[in-house]
Design an enzyme around this catalytic site. Structure first.
Site, PDB file in Angstrom:
ATOM      1  CE  LYS A 271       4.878   6.443  -5.676  1.00 56.60           C
ATOM      2  NZ  LYS A 271       3.573   6.852  -6.149  1.00 56.60           N
ATOM      3  NE  ARG A 307      -0.742   2.749  -2.880  1.00 58.66           N
ATOM      4  CZ  ARG A 307       0.456   2.281  -3.224  1.00 58.66           C
ATOM      5  NH1 ARG A 307       1.525   3.054  -3.156  1.00 58.66           N
ATOM      6  NH2 ARG A 307       0.593   1.035  -3.639  1.00 58.66           N
TER       7      ARG A 307
HETATM    8  N1  HH2 Z   1       1.894   4.375  -6.262  1.00 59.53           N
HETATM    9  C1  HH2 Z   1       2.279   3.110  -6.477  1.00 59.53           C
HETATM   10  C2  HH2 Z   1       1.342   2.088  -6.650  1.00 59.53           C
HETATM   11  N2  HH2 Z   1       0.030   2.338  -6.567  1.00 59.53           N
HETATM   12  N3  HH2 Z   1      -1.741   3.883  -6.231  1.00 59.53           N
HETATM   13  C3  HH2 Z   1      -2.160   5.139  -6.002  1.00 59.53           C
HETATM   14  N4  HH2 Z   1      -3.470   5.407  -5.930  1.00 59.53           N
HETATM   15  N5  HH2 Z   1      -1.273   6.175  -5.868  1.00 59.53           N
HETATM   16  C4  HH2 Z   1       0.071   5.987  -5.937  1.00 59.53           C
HETATM   17  O1  HH2 Z   1       0.830   6.972  -5.821  1.00 59.53           O
HETATM   18  C5  HH2 Z   1       0.554   4.659  -6.183  1.00 59.53           C
HETATM   19  C6  HH2 Z   1      -0.402   3.616  -6.326  1.00 59.53           C
HETATM   20  C7  HH2 Z   1       3.743   2.789  -6.544  1.00 59.53           C
HETATM   21  O2  HH2 Z   1       4.231   2.500  -5.268  1.00 59.53           O
HETATM   22  P1  HH2 Z   1       4.442   1.029  -4.678  1.00 59.53           P
HETATM   23  O3  HH2 Z   1       3.137   0.301  -4.592  1.00 59.53           O
HETATM   24  O4  HH2 Z   1       5.166   1.105  -3.396  1.00 59.53           O
HETATM   25  O5  HH2 Z   1       5.419   0.328  -5.709  1.00 59.53           O
HETATM   26  P2  HH2 Z   1       5.208  -0.732  -6.871  1.00 59.53           P
HETATM   27  O6  HH2 Z   1       4.239  -0.157  -7.832  1.00 59.53           O
HETATM   28  O7  HH2 Z   1       6.578  -0.922  -7.444  1.00 59.53           O
HETATM   29  O8  HH2 Z   1       4.650  -1.992  -6.271  1.00 59.53           O
END
Ligand code: HH2
Length: 335
Positions: A271, A307
């Protein structure tokens, strides 16, 4: 009293297990009036902070578990487009399944400013991938990262085991009844507003207390909707409507979330605040060392689910951390 358990360094001989951890112990808690020894707390308060958490998707939560991220989106902030075809997504899932404990599959980016994806498109991105993972005999638990009940339903029918809802069941009124009816675990994450507008809402008087209070209210709402307590996971929502200072306050006080009495998931991988702090900017590969630092910080705070995008590297770092964690850790094979 709202309590903040203070974890002691791994290997410390005394204290009580933090949230059932094999590796992290605590002996003091911070209440409104300052630090209190564990012996001064009621038996119920001590139990809430120390008791083992129920298994999740068949996994014991006495050690940090790795949730590998698979975004089947064109626009995710760190891996958008990398797994856009069915073949690429399933290949990445198979690769991660060797070292992750569970997978989190998402078809809608939640990065700040992201636009909503229509339901049928999100289903078309995620369900076939889950179905194909199962068709190839890959048995790892799968979580579906969505705020939409129809997407969650299609994923569960395709073979997913758990729902990860970044709105903590607030976006879609059909989500809580679905999770209750299916009897599956759900991750309730703290967020304000929606991805399109959340950064404009990054205002708190006491971010840690407000996140804990919000999660306590969401747990209550989930239980009222018929979701069993043993199926609830919490998450502070790092980066969701939070500034760098908010993220740091939450990360420093992470262990306080154990006072909610549920497993805690941490999603900090790659992040933006990691790019900022490590001076690696927007280049994703530059965020790996910082992501590992935050994952190990989470492990030391008794976080049960990490995660992450970089599963292999996180597994290797955790093996070393578990080795260093002492007696209990030495009997651990790291798998
Ligand atoms: N962060 C993201 C997405 N889903 N779910 C949980 N429970 N906690 C988190 O911190 C979280 C999440 C964002 O990260 P990422 O999936 O890599 O990116 P994007 O939302 O752009 O697909």
């Amino acid at each position: 009293m709202s309590l903040t358990p203070v974890p002691l360094p791994p290997g410390f001989g005394g204290g009580l297990p933090l949230a059932g951890s094999r590796h992290v112990r605590w002996s003091q808690a911070l209440g409104v009036g300052g630090a209190v020894p564990a012996s001064a707390l009621s038996a119920a308060e001590r139990a809430r902070l120390s008791a083992p958490r129920p298994d999740l998707c068949g996994l014991t939560l006495d050690r940090p578990r790795i949730m590998g991220i698979l975004n089947v989106t064109p626009d995710s902030f760190s891996d958008g487009g990398a797994h856009a075809t069915l073949e690429a997504a399933v290949a990445r899932a198979a690769e991660m399944a060797g070292e992750a404990d569970l997978l989190d599959i998402g078809g809608e980016s939640t990065r700040p400013g992201a636009r909503e994806v229509p339901e049928d498109e999100e289903i078309a991105r995620t369900a076939p991938v889950i179905r194909e993972i199962r068709a190839r005999g890959i048995a790892i638990p799968i979580s579906i990262d969505t705020r939409k009940a129809a997407v969650a339903r299609a994923a569960l029918e395709a073979g997913a085991d758990m729902v990860n809802d970044v709105t903590a069941l607030r976006w879609d009124p059909r989500m809580a009844p679905l999770v209750a009816e299916r009897g599956v675990p759900v991750c309730l994450m703290h967020s304000v507003a929606d991805p399109e507008t959340m950064q404009a809402h990054a205002r708190y008087d006491d971010v840690l207390a407000e996140v804990c209070d919000h999660l306590a209210a969401r747990i209550e709402a989930a239980e009222a909707a018929g979701i069993a307590r043993r199926n609830i996971v919490t998450d502070p929502g790092i980066g969701f409507g939070k500034t760098l200072a908010h993220n740091l306050t939450l990360l420093r006080g992470l262990a306080r979330l154990h006072d909610l009495g549920a497993p805690v998931l941490l999603g900090a991988s790659r992040k933006r605040f990691i790019g900022t702090l490590s001076d690696s900017g927007d280049e994703m590969s530059g965020r790996l060392p910082g992501s590992l630092a935050v994952a190990l910080h989470g492990a030391a705070q008794g976080i049960q689910i990490l995660r992450v995008h970089d599963v292999r590297e996180t597994r290797r770092a955790l093996r070393v951390w578990q080795g260093l964690a002492g007696e209990d850790g030495e009997t651990e094979d790291g798998a």
